[in-house]
Design a protein around this motif. Sequence first.
Motif, PDB file in Angstrom:
ATOM      1  N   THR A 197       4.026  16.931 -79.079  1.00  0.00           N
ATOM      2  CA  THR A 197       5.605  17.572 -79.922  1.00  0.00           C
ATOM      3  C   THR A 197       5.697  18.917 -79.971  1.00  0.00           C
ATOM      4  O   THR A 197       4.503  19.597 -80.404  1.00  0.00           O
ATOM      5  CB  THR A 197       5.268  16.813 -81.289  1.00  0.00           C
ATOM      6  OG1 THR A 197       5.500  15.316 -81.275  1.00  0.00           O
ATOM      7  CG2 THR A 197       6.747  17.417 -82.079  1.00  0.00           C
ATOM      8  N   ILE A 213       7.801  22.021 -81.591  1.00  0.00           N
ATOM      9  CA  ILE A 213       8.483  22.604 -82.744  1.00  0.00           C
ATOM     10  C   ILE A 213       8.914  24.030 -82.505  1.00  0.00           C
ATOM     11  O   ILE A 213       8.005  24.756 -82.612  1.00  0.00           O
ATOM     12  CB  ILE A 213       8.044  22.177 -83.979  1.00  0.00           C
ATOM     13  CG1 ILE A 213       7.711  20.535 -84.221  1.00  0.00           C
ATOM     14  CG2 ILE A 213       8.904  22.402 -85.292  1.00  0.00           C
ATOM     15  CD1 ILE A 213       6.925  20.008 -85.519  1.00  0.00           C
ATOM     16  N   THR A 273      13.200  20.634 -82.394  1.00  0.00           N
ATOM     17  CA  THR A 273      12.129  19.678 -81.831  1.00  0.00           C
ATOM     18  C   THR A 273      12.577  19.299 -80.267  1.00  0.00           C
ATOM     19  O   THR A 273      13.553  18.886 -80.137  1.00  0.00           O
ATOM     20  CB  THR A 273      11.502  18.704 -82.644  1.00  0.00           C
ATOM     21  OG1 THR A 273      11.369  19.110 -83.828  1.00  0.00           O
ATOM     22  CG2 THR A 273      10.633  17.917 -82.066  1.00  0.00           C
TER      23      THR A 273
END
Length: 894
Positions: A671, A673, A681
């Motif tokens: 992920t 961010i 994101t």
Amino acid sequence: AEASGGVPGNYIYTWDNGLPANEEVQVCPVVTTTYNVTVTDELGATATNAIILTVNPRPIIDNGNLNLCQSVDPFFLTATPPGGTWSGLGIDEDEDESGLYDPGLVDIAQDSVFYEDENGCIAVITIDITALDQGTDDASCPNADTFLVSGGTPMGGTWSGLNISPEGIFTPTDTGSFLVTYTHPNGCAGTKTINVGEIQMPVLDSICQSEDPFLIAATPFGGIWSGTGIIDEDTGEFDPRESDPDENKIYYQINGCMDSITIFTKQIDAGFDMGACPDESPFILPGNWNPAGGIWSGIGVLDTVTGQYDPGIMMDEFNDTLTYTINGCIDERIVYVRYTEIQTDDILEMCSGDERIPLNDETVGVIPNNGSWSGPGIQLSGDEWYFNPASAGPGSYQLVYDANTCTDTLLVTVFSSPILSPASFCIEDNPAELTTSLSGGEWSGPGIINAFSGVFDPQVAGEGIHTIQNESANGCVSEVDITVIPFALADIPGIEDEYCFMDTMIILNPTPIGGILLVDGIAGETFNPSLIGSGIHTVQYSVGEGNCYSEFNSTVEIGEALSVQMSFISDTICYGDQITISATAAGGLPLTEFEYNWDNNLGFGRNQLVQPESPTNYTVVIEDGCSDPAMGSLEVFVHPEINVNYSTGQTVCFDDTTSATMSASPGNDYTFIWDTDPPFTGPIIESYPTDFEVEVINNETGCSVSEEVELPGFGPITANFGVSPNEECISILDPTIEILDFSVGAVFGNWNFGDSTINESYNLGDFLEHTYEDVGTYTISLNVSNEGGCTSQSEMTVCVEEDTRLFAPNAITPNLDGKNDSFQFIGVGVSSIRWNIYNRYGEVLFTGNSMDDKWYATYKGKPVIEGVYVFQAVYFSEYTNTEQKMRGFVTVLY
């Protein structure tokens, strides 16, 4: 002195010359001295004797201690008295009588030279040698290449002489002998000769192999010899016995050339010298005498061709020199004709306990000395024959000596030596008889109170080990050690009440030695705390017996073994994280302080803050300074480092947009961010050029890293400027303005001033001015760009207006030199003017009605005096048609 008779066992020895009352005394006389001794037994009987010790004077080496250079020529050492022999590193073995000393033979810094006179007395001197070797003579052909001369050690010296450089490079130009010198900073110097000439080799005929070694004479001297038979490459010494039969090619080489000769060696070898017995039958001379076919001659030669020889022709003790002749060569060998004889007529008497003796000319006088022995107790060790009485045993024996087919015999009687048994007594024991295998002998030694029965009293002998002798009726003596043990309390010095649990041997040193040591009932002189275990243990030591028995008892406590408890066995962290690991120790002795020693360069302490970069095993060793260390370990698993990569779009201008694409490894479940507001994101972002911080999270491990991402863009660019003077309008009378550049990020560009002038290139930081030629309103524009082609523009309006200006001089010099001779107004925009000149009294001196009128500093046709005068004018502006006034002062100077 050795006493016998009387009452044996406790003789008293009384010496003169202040010597102690002992059987054996040590003396060091400096002059010839007579020593007298009186021996007294227990009943007062006495005997006397004397010995004369002759003291020979110590020789003196006349030269004394010397300091020499190794290059010094050989010289003779002398000593007083003369006639002795010399030895030392600098003394050749052939010069041991002459004392010729050659420093060149010594390769160490110090040589000890000994001189032994005819009496066997020795003197010694020390000769310090300073190393310097100039080398042997060298040789060269004329006009050969330069070469480095031999020798020149130790390094660091310099060469001098004709045709040689300080480094030792010799140039062989002319024929002749050149003396060169090698000089060293150590203070030593040595000379040698460089011989330059064409090689001249000798003419040699055939030689016999039996001839002595000789030098091959060749010039120039100083070259190197080689070839079969050459035994010295420097001197050219040739040994026919070392050469090959027939032809030998011999080479002589000097710098720049080489020559050779052929030496023909005629083989001949008469064989080795030998011994023979006169009673021996004729025999063929042994050995490989070569070549065959020669002629033998000698007194005992029966057949000159076959070499048959009869030693019976000669008498005993005759040396027969034989010659062997062939091909014009002669070689010799000697036959020593001797009866085999053992010269001693005595019966050799020995004790069975005696050491073996050599059977040679010194002990029994054998002739000749190349024979062999046989019989009981005979032993051959190397080249030496021995008789061993212990091997033969007691009895009478006939030993046979055989040499050259003749024999002789030697009678030997071996008497039994008494066999004694060692014994041990307590100092408190009563006297007791010692035992022997033979009766009728006589005892002697400390503690013997009856020499015939062998009664030993330990209290008379005293504590310690005593050597007791027993001499049999045949005179054979044996010795035995009798130990008298003092009474001593058993003890174990140094034994402690407590011991740590450790894998080591605790050595117990009980006193006195010789007793029995038990640890928990098991015999042994040591114990290992880790093996016998924690708890209470008993230690017992007993020594002696009978009147000397003593016992010691003790208990010792072994502490608990050290142990360690780790904070965890394993744990997992992310790469780059820190974690605290700890260990807790237990065991050891009460009130123990523990020391924690970690590996991986962590150091000491219970707790450690670690930051491993890969899975790591941490081991700690616990010590209390006494017990065996305890060890514990734990593993910290480290998730792999997250490797972040990103790519970006093309570089754009500051106000355009571009993109960035993120990726990470290992794995592909991440992920991303971005620190936008609100946070964005995703792996791809589009934005103006700027910097972002992106948090990259591994969704499998939960580990994360931050990455700085820069979206590429050219820097911001702004065209901006100002002008000076910063007024609403400027006068046409002063139409120049300064440009003040406030632009940011500009690299290229141009200026347009709004008039008829051409555009001017923009250069950051340049000072810029512009002058307008006419009144009006102008627009100044600046167009700039940067290296990426991004642009910016700025404009500003400038007003230039008409203006009226009137000027008057403040001084004139009316001397008619054509410079400043008159007062006159000048100006622009003036439609009409009327002006007056006044003196200080207010009197009008001159009136003008136009701009063209001039005052020449006169009044009523005459020049005025020097001074300050007042002018006043009234004029009208042609642009505004308004009246304006001007008043001032003018100075008249001549």
